[in-house]
Design a protein around this motif. Structure first.
Motif, short mmCIF file in Angstrom:
data_model
loop_
_atom_site.label_atom_id
_atom_site.label_comp_id
_atom_site.label_asym_id
_atom_site.label_seq_id
_atom_site.Cartn_x
_atom_site.Cartn_y
_atom_site.Cartn_z
N UNK A 158 -0.67 3.30 4.36
CA UNK A 158 -0.12 3.56 4.57
C UNK A 158 0.55 5.15 5.02
N UNK A 159 1.79 4.95 4.62
CA UNK A 159 3.09 4.80 5.24
C UNK A 159 2.95 6.34 4.82
N UNK A 160 2.66 6.44 3.00
CA UNK A 160 3.04 8.24 2.36
C UNK A 160 2.23 9.17 3.60
N UNK A 161 1.20 8.96 3.06
CA UNK A 161 0.34 9.41 4.24
C UNK A 161 1.23 10.24 5.58
N UNK A 162 0.77 9.39 6.35
CA UNK A 162 1.63 8.97 7.85
C UNK A 162 2.98 9.67 7.44
N UNK A 163 4.00 9.72 7.17
CA UNK A 163 5.25 10.82 7.06
C UNK A 163 5.01 12.01 6.39
N UNK A 164 3.97 12.20 5.86
CA UNK A 164 3.90 13.54 6.15
C UNK A 164 3.51 14.53 7.32
N UNK A 165 3.60 13.86 8.51
CA UNK A 165 3.21 14.72 9.82
C UNK A 165 4.45 15.18 10.49
N UNK A 166 5.32 15.91 10.59
CA UNK A 166 5.87 15.95 10.80
C UNK A 166 6.46 15.63 12.51
N UNK A 167 5.83 14.99 12.94
CA UNK A 167 5.65 14.27 14.15
C UNK A 167 6.46 13.41 14.11
N UNK A 168 6.30 12.34 13.13
CA UNK A 168 6.98 10.76 12.75
C UNK A 168 8.39 10.76 12.78
N UNK A 169 8.97 11.04 12.85
CA UNK A 169 10.61 10.90 12.50
C UNK A 169 10.85 10.00 11.53
N UNK A 170 10.62 8.98 11.49
CA UNK A 170 10.62 7.64 10.74
C UNK A 170 9.50 7.01 10.48
N UNK A 171 9.78 6.11 9.22
CA UNK A 171 8.39 5.01 8.88
C UNK A 171 9.26 4.03 7.94
N UNK A 172 8.93 2.97 8.81
CA UNK A 172 8.99 1.61 8.01
C UNK A 172 7.99 1.09 7.22
N UNK A 173 8.60 1.36 6.37
CA UNK A 173 8.08 0.66 4.66
C UNK A 173 8.22 -0.38 3.17
#
Length: 324
Positions: A158-173
């Motif tokens: 789900x990391x692609x969709x999660x990173x679309x949320x601007x409240x998420x500063x970073x995603x580990x993938x």
């Protein structure tokens, strides 16, 4: 007269009935040599019936191994160590299949310049994936720990969709999602803050066999390893055709498959895997890496039990295979 057929590579004589190896692993192009060995008939020639199913849910994979529903799994060494594994959990490492050289990482918003700027910000990550250790090691350089961040648990798929949320500063993938984020999230100017290329040799994907089946059928696993490394050799001699065979298994085009591999990972051939694994008498580099990652996993809470590498690694099979 008796005609004696001498087997070469992973081929075996008809004396072998077809042996079954059922495997579960996360969606990761580093595991492509298995599907290529299958499609090119290497396993069939070795009288092996190999079935690989992709599952990103580690709990499902561990349950399947415990219930005897699968004979093997493939995953990163650090993930192997994670809870709820303890010394009684089935699964022993018999070889490596790839090492990540950029295929795991932390993607940040373009406004973030170094890991210290993540303090107090929300970082999305699955609990026990390689990139999380990379993030941890990078934080250590700045005197920080994961406790300085707001960690949000997600599935890597789900990391692609999660990173679309601007409240998420970073995603580990990891790949192929890593490349997709960099491509489709251009409005956030995403960039890779840290990757496995910065820490070569730490993120190694390993082959894990169920202990009881390995003990009962060691020759089956020797044939499997031989076929697997034959597929790796095929990649090194014919990467274009390898990509064409592998890509459909990951719902990628051959070009996108190549993008997820080149510059991201290196399939370990038999010689490299032998070097990692060593021998029962002289353990290889994987034992040292195992200890380093074990300490990190215990520190960040991903593991609750310190595992002994001598009980978790069996180098006897791969050490017995002749190097081409």
């Amino acid at each position: 007269m008796l005609a004696v057929a001498l087997s070469l590579g992973c081929a075996t004589t008809a004396a072998h009935a077809d042996d079954t190896i059922r495997i579960m692993a996360p969606v990761w192009t580093g595991f492509a040599p298995v599907v290529v060995a299958q499609d090119l008939g290497y396993f069939k020639d070795a009288h092996l019936s190999v079935d690989l199913k992709f599952s990103d849910e580690r709990s499902d994979v561990m349950a399947a191994m415990a219930h005897g529903s699968i004979e093997m799994e493939m995953r990163a060494l650090n993930e192997y160590q994670g809870r709820p594994r303890d010394e009684t959990t089935p699964g022993i490492i018999i070889g490596s299949i790839d090492r990540s050289l950029g295929g795991d990482g932390v993607i940040v918003d373009g406004s973030i310049h170094d890991v210290s700027e993540l303090k107090g910000k929300t970082v999305a990550s699955e609990s026990n994936i390689p990139g999380r250790l990379l993030l941890q090691m990078e934080l250590h350089k700045h005197g920080m720990t994961l406790a300085d961040l707001k960690m949000k648990e997600i599935l890597t798929s789900d990391s692609v969709a999660v990173f679309a949320d601007p409240s998420i500063a970073a995603v580990v993938t990891y790949q192929p999602f890593l490349q997709q984020i960099l491509t489709v999230s251009s409005d956030r100017n995403p960039k890779e803050l840290v990757s496995s290329a910065d820490y070569p040799d730490y993120i190694v994907d390993v082959l894990v066999a169920r202990n009881d089946d390995l003990k009962a059928n060691p020759d089956k696993y020797k044939r499997f390893l031989t076929c697997l490394y034959k597929a790796v050799a095929y990649y090194k001699s014919n990467p274009e055709n390898f990509a064409k065979v592998a890509a459909p298994h990951f719902d990628l085009s051959p070009d996108d498959f190549k993008k997820s591999v080149v510059g991201s990972l290196e399939y370990t051939d038999l010689a490299q895997s032998k070097a990692y694994m060593g021998t029962p008498e002289k353990p290889g580099k994987i034992t040292e890496i195992f200890a380093t990652l074990m300490n990190l996993n215990l520190e960040n809470g991903a593991a609750s039990v310190r595992l002994d590498p001598t009980h978790s690694i069996d180098s006897s099979l791969i050490a017995a295979l002749p190097t081409p």
